[in-house]
Design a protein around this motif. Structure first.
Motif, short mmCIF file in Angstrom:
data_model
loop_
_atom_site.label_atom_id
_atom_site.label_comp_id
_atom_site.label_asym_id
_atom_site.label_seq_id
_atom_site.Cartn_x
_atom_site.Cartn_y
_atom_site.Cartn_z
N LEU A 155 -2.09 -6.93 39.65
CA LEU A 155 -2.84 -5.66 39.80
C LEU A 155 -1.85 -4.70 38.78
CD1 LEU A 155 -4.72 -3.85 41.44
CD2 LEU A 155 -3.29 -3.62 43.09
N ALA A 156 -0.47 -4.77 38.83
CA ALA A 156 0.11 -3.91 37.88
C ALA A 156 -0.18 -4.11 36.32
CB ALA A 156 1.72 -4.14 38.38
N PHE A 157 -0.28 -5.29 36.28
CA PHE A 157 -0.71 -5.66 34.80
C PHE A 157 -2.09 -5.27 34.29
CE2 PHE A 157 -3.18 -8.68 32.02
CZ PHE A 157 -2.23 -8.77 30.84
N PHE A 158 -3.10 -5.25 35.17
CA PHE A 158 -4.22 -4.41 34.84
C PHE A 158 -4.47 -3.13 34.98
CE2 PHE A 158 -5.75 -8.93 35.81
CZ PHE A 158 -6.14 -9.32 34.71
N ARG A 159 -3.50 -2.26 35.62
CA ARG A 159 -3.47 -0.98 35.89
C ARG A 159 -2.33 -0.56 34.54
NH1 ARG A 159 -6.97 -2.53 37.78
NH2 ARG A 159 -7.80 -2.14 39.84
N GLN A 174 4.96 -0.97 36.19
CA GLN A 174 5.87 -1.85 36.88
C GLN A 174 5.38 -2.08 38.44
OE1 GLN A 174 9.74 0.62 36.86
NE2 GLN A 174 10.37 0.12 34.82
N ALA A 175 5.91 -3.19 38.68
CA ALA A 175 5.64 -3.85 40.11
C ALA A 175 5.75 -2.80 41.08
CB ALA A 175 6.07 -5.07 40.23
N THR A 176 7.10 -2.10 40.98
CA THR A 176 7.65 -1.22 42.10
C THR A 176 6.64 0.00 42.01
OG1 THR A 176 9.26 -0.28 40.43
CG2 THR A 176 10.01 -1.97 41.98
N THR A 177 5.94 0.48 40.72
CA THR A 177 5.04 1.49 40.70
C THR A 177 3.82 1.37 41.44
OG1 THR A 177 6.28 2.38 39.19
CG2 THR A 177 4.00 3.31 39.37
N ALA A 183 3.46 -0.98 43.69
CA ALA A 183 3.44 -1.18 45.31
C ALA A 183 3.57 0.04 45.79
CB ALA A 183 4.77 -1.73 45.57
N HIS A 184 4.17 1.10 45.15
CA HIS A 184 3.99 2.40 45.80
C HIS A 184 2.75 2.98 45.83
CE1 HIS A 184 4.46 7.18 45.27
NE2 HIS A 184 5.18 6.76 46.03
N HIS A 185 1.74 2.78 44.70
CA HIS A 185 0.31 3.27 44.96
C HIS A 185 -0.35 2.43 45.97
CE1 HIS A 185 0.44 5.80 41.42
NE2 HIS A 185 1.22 5.19 40.85
N CYS A 186 0.09 1.04 46.02
CA CYS A 186 -0.76 0.29 46.88
C CYS A 186 -0.43 0.69 48.42
CB CYS A 186 -0.56 -1.29 46.94
SG CYS A 186 -0.98 -1.85 45.34
N LEU A 187 0.75 0.78 49.00
CA LEU A 187 1.09 1.58 49.84
C LEU A 187 0.58 2.84 50.28
CD1 LEU A 187 2.64 1.40 52.68
CD2 LEU A 187 4.58 2.11 51.62
N SER A 188 0.43 3.79 49.34
CA SER A 188 -0.04 5.06 49.76
C SER A 188 -1.51 5.03 49.54
CB SER A 188 0.41 5.78 48.10
OG SER A 188 1.72 6.23 48.12
N MET A 189 -2.14 4.09 49.24
CA MET A 189 -3.46 4.04 49.31
C MET A 189 -3.83 3.23 50.67
SD MET A 189 -6.39 2.00 46.72
CE MET A 189 -5.61 0.33 47.03
N TYR A 190 -3.24 2.38 51.02
CA TYR A 190 -3.39 1.65 52.44
C TYR A 190 -3.11 2.70 53.41
CZ TYR A 190 -2.55 -0.96 56.75
OH TYR A 190 -2.43 -1.09 58.06
N LEU A 191 -2.06 3.69 53.41
CA LEU A 191 -1.67 4.52 54.23
C LEU A 191 -2.97 5.55 54.42
CD1 LEU A 191 2.07 5.09 53.69
CD2 LEU A 191 0.69 3.93 55.94
N ARG A 192 -3.34 6.00 53.26
CA ARG A 192 -4.49 7.12 53.61
C ARG A 192 -5.83 6.37 53.80
NH1 ARG A 192 -4.18 11.54 50.22
NH2 ARG A 192 -2.26 12.23 49.24
N SER A 193 -6.11 5.20 53.64
CA SER A 193 -7.27 4.41 54.24
C SER A 193 -7.25 4.17 55.44
CB SER A 193 -7.71 3.17 53.19
OG SER A 193 -6.75 2.31 53.53
N SER A 194 -5.93 4.10 55.99
CA SER A 194 -5.84 3.90 57.52
C SER A 194 -5.29 5.06 58.38
CB SER A 194 -4.53 2.74 57.62
OG SER A 194 -4.87 1.59 56.82
N GLU A 195 -5.52 6.32 57.76
CA GLU A 195 -5.15 7.51 58.45
C GLU A 195 -5.68 7.62 59.75
OE1 GLU A 195 -4.81 12.36 57.79
OE2 GLU A 195 -6.30 11.04 56.66
N SER A 196 -7.01 7.37 59.70
CA SER A 196 -7.72 7.61 60.85
C SER A 196 -6.99 6.83 62.14
CB SER A 196 -9.12 7.35 60.70
OG SER A 196 -10.05 7.44 61.90
N ARG A 197 -7.10 5.51 61.82
CA ARG A 197 -6.44 4.74 62.91
C ARG A 197 -5.08 4.95 63.09
NH1 ARG A 197 -3.04 0.79 62.80
NH2 ARG A 197 -2.82 0.41 60.48
#
Length: 107
Positions: free
Chosen positions: A22-26, A30-33, A35-49
Motif C-alpha cells: 500500500l505504501a509503495f502504491f501511495r 514510508q511504511a510508518t507513514t 501505517a499512520h494513515h491506515c490507523l487514522s482511516m480505520y479510526l475515522r471509519s469506526s467512529e460511530s461504533r
C-alpha cells in the motif's frame, strides 16, 4: 493536551507485506507513514461504533459522552473506576487479551 505517541508491535508477515505494498502504491511513502494513515482511516471509519461504546458507558458513569471520551484520554484509570463503580465490572478484565487467551486454553 498534545496527542500521545504510540508504539506498536511488529505486524504479522502478511499484514506487513500488505502495508508495504500500500505504501509503495501511495507514491512510495514510508511504511510508518502509511501505517499512520491506515490507523487514522480505520479510526475515522469506526467512529460511530467506538462512540456508541463510549456513550453507553458514559451514561452509566453519569457523564456526557464527549466529556467521557476526554476523560478516557486524559485519565483512563479514573474512567475505569467510574465504570467499575457503576457496573461492578473491571473493564480491563473484560478486554484483556491475556485473560481471554487463558480462558481459551482451558477448553
Amino acid at each position: 493536551m498534545n496527542p500521545k505517541r504510540i508504539h506498536l508491535k511488529p505486524l504479522a508477515p502478511y499484514e506487513d507485506r500488505l502495508l508495504h505494498a500500500l505504501a509503495f502504491f501511495r507514491t512510495k511513502r514510508q511504511a510508518t507513514t502509511q501505517a499512520h494513515h491506515c490507523l487514522s482511516m480505520y479510526l475515522r471509519s469506526s467512529e460511530s461504533r467506538i462512540m456508541s461504546e463510549v456513550g453507553f458507558y458514559s451514561k452509566m458513569a453519569g457523564l456526557d459522552k464527549t466529556k467521557f471520551l476526554e476523560l478516557i484520554y486524559q485519565d483512563p484509570d479514573k474512567a475505569a473506576q467510574l465504570i467499575k463503580d457503576s457496573t461492578g465490572i473491571n473493564i480491563s478484565d473484560v478486554f484483556d487479551p491475556d485473560l481471554h487467551d487463558a480462558e481459551s486454553s482451558q477448553f
